[in-house]
Design a protein around this motif. Sequence first.
Motif, mmCIF file in Angstrom:
data_model
loop_
_atom_site.group_PDB
_atom_site.id
_atom_site.type_symbol
_atom_site.label_atom_id
_atom_site.label_comp_id
_atom_site.label_asym_id
_atom_site.label_seq_id
_atom_site.Cartn_x
_atom_site.Cartn_y
_atom_site.Cartn_z
ATOM 1 N N LYS A 131 34.454 47.741 47.831
ATOM 2 C CA LYS A 131 34.489 47.697 46.379
ATOM 3 C C LYS A 131 34.916 49.047 45.824
ATOM 4 O O LYS A 131 34.421 50.082 46.237
ATOM 5 C CB LYS A 131 33.121 47.308 45.819
ATOM 6 N N LEU A 132 35.799 49.023 44.829
ATOM 7 C CA LEU A 132 36.315 50.256 44.226
ATOM 8 C C LEU A 132 35.744 50.520 42.835
ATOM 9 O O LEU A 132 35.947 51.590 42.284
ATOM 10 C CB LEU A 132 37.845 50.193 44.140
ATOM 11 N N PRO B 53 29.166 38.067 34.231
ATOM 12 C CA PRO B 53 30.394 37.407 34.695
ATOM 13 C C PRO B 53 31.672 38.166 34.359
ATOM 14 O O PRO B 53 32.589 38.230 35.179
ATOM 15 C CB PRO B 53 30.339 36.052 33.993
ATOM 16 N N ARG B 54 31.746 38.734 33.163
ATOM 17 C CA ARG B 54 32.969 39.456 32.795
ATOM 18 C C ARG B 54 33.205 40.635 33.730
ATOM 19 O O ARG B 54 34.307 40.836 34.250
ATOM 20 C CB ARG B 54 32.872 39.961 31.354
ATOM 21 N N LYS B 55 32.161 41.407 33.974
ATOM 22 C CA LYS B 55 32.286 42.568 34.856
ATOM 23 C C LYS B 55 32.622 42.140 36.279
ATOM 24 O O LYS B 55 33.460 42.764 36.949
ATOM 25 C CB LYS B 55 30.983 43.367 34.828
ATOM 26 N N LEU C 148 36.245 41.353 36.849
ATOM 27 C CA LEU C 148 37.177 42.485 36.786
ATOM 28 C C LEU C 148 37.013 43.437 37.964
ATOM 29 O O LEU C 148 37.691 44.477 38.022
ATOM 30 C CB LEU C 148 36.967 43.252 35.475
ATOM 31 N N ALA C 149 36.133 43.120 38.894
ATOM 32 C CA ALA C 149 35.889 43.994 40.042
ATOM 33 C C ALA C 149 37.160 44.158 40.870
ATOM 34 O O ALA C 149 37.899 43.203 41.111
ATOM 35 C CB ALA C 149 34.770 43.425 40.909
ATOM 36 N N ILE D 117 31.688 34.003 40.305
ATOM 37 C CA ILE D 117 31.856 34.834 39.108
ATOM 38 C C ILE D 117 30.850 34.431 38.035
ATOM 39 O O ILE D 117 30.143 35.269 37.459
ATOM 40 C CB ILE D 117 33.289 34.720 38.572
ATOM 41 N N PHE D 118 30.762 33.147 37.747
ATOM 42 C CA PHE D 118 29.892 32.695 36.660
ATOM 43 C C PHE D 118 28.412 32.777 37.020
ATOM 44 O O PHE D 118 27.566 32.807 36.120
ATOM 45 C CB PHE D 118 30.276 31.280 36.239
#
Length: 548
Positions: free
Chosen positions: A546-547, A523-525, A528-529, A517-518
Amino acid sequence: MSQEEMSEKSYTGKADQVHVENINDVRPVGGVHEVVVQGSETLKAALEKEPPRPRSKRMLQLYLIVSVAYLCSSLNGYDGQLMGNMLVLPAFDSEFGASIVGIKAGYISAMYTIGGVCSLPFVGPAVDTFGRRAGMFFGCFSVVLGTIIEGTSGMTGSLGQFLGGRFLLGFGVSIAASAAPIYVCEISHPAYRGIMTGLYNTVYNVGAIAAAGSLRGGENYPGNASWLIPTWIQMVCSGIVCSLCFFLPESPRWLYTNGKQEQAAAVITKYHGLDDPDSIYLKMQMQEFGDELVLDGADKRWWDYRALFKDRASRYRLMCNLVLTVWGQWSGNGLTSYFMPAFLATAGVTDPTVVLDINLGTSFAGLFVSMTGATFVEKIGRRKLFYRILLVISFWWVLITITAGVFNNTGAKGAGDAAILFVNLFGITYSFGITPLQALYPVECLSYEQRAKGMAFSSLVVNAALMVNQFGLPVAIQNIGWKLYFVFIGWTLVESAVVYFFLVETKGRTLEELDEIFNAPNPRKASLAVKKVTLDSEAHVLNVEKLN
């Protein structure tokens, strides 16, 4: 056994793992089923293959083990309640000439913070070099010494001696409060890391209750006994930790990175695998340790803080850590702990007994609500819970400001009572949403190499934030009174926006999996995947789609 042999000994193949957002999102298709997840493709598969047994003998033992570390959280809660309300006792005021507002109240409280700042160079060696248990011991032993120095100042009448005890208290609590949440987060079962570590900071309220109760009881004693009794009680929890911590198992991550892979495997087998040497949790974690943990990293060099700033991912991790720790101090909660008597005075409450009763009730409510909130950190998510709670807190500050302003302008008792109600609702909201995150999220955001020094650096920053509270708030209340609350209205809105746009979500992943993630461009996006994972009847991952 060498590291190479450990890597070859059946700890192969990263377990398939997911975090289920909603049970309704699981759609069976014969022996194959689909799961919509926000997280990695690992823990769900492990949970389906080997469902954890939360009431098993080993899990009950693990709960008792982390409960000892939880006592380190009570140290801050006790001191926050003790010093804020000790200032209202006439005997303490007579002994040292301190009042609930003004610069003397500031530096008596702030000496604790100064001790915390000075402990920074010692956190890394205590926690990384000697282990998480040793860090808890060194910190709590300093608290015991500080309490003895404080308590004996009642015989000498020396303010300097009392402040010296406050310094040692802050010094020790800072080390213990860095080591203990790391220990809890690293030894918790991967299925229950969120709630077990979230509960750590709720014990802050146990300390607050003990302080409020001892102050309330001590008020009935004449002279210095009214403040010396609660002062001496401050060493009880730290004494228990000193006595028991070396009987606890060490963090398996610390054992692994210090050449004790067999011992790390034994701890995981016993408490996560429930004595099963073929447990999927053992294979999963030992594989992740081998893939992600650095055996010769900066945690082996007490002076090396480069891991905190060496690349973009490291700096982003530290930023997420610091946002929560600082926001947790600057949302107005300082007025409900260290300077609650001064706040209540702006609402017309000045009787010491009433002040102590209010604080005792608030502490009990905070314990119950924060423990309830800890059960929601996995359901709601860390990031979502944090920014939404800050919005609610801003709303409470609007109402507190209005009612306190009306009381100060008109003297209406109803307005003063309403202000007290709203500040207690603020405290309940804070306890539900922020208290459980304060130990959990900062530890999760840091990599193993960063963890001890990062928590030390975080302690430095949060102590600096506390100094702003402890020097600034009493002076601000003295000079502008209730108008100070306008600042908190705007500031909590800014805090919420920062959390929404920049912080990552950490639920649904193991500590080692957060590296992915980092390291992502956003990273924020990435955190939230949402993905659709197809599993077969034996919980093997067949496909990931992936949605978003």
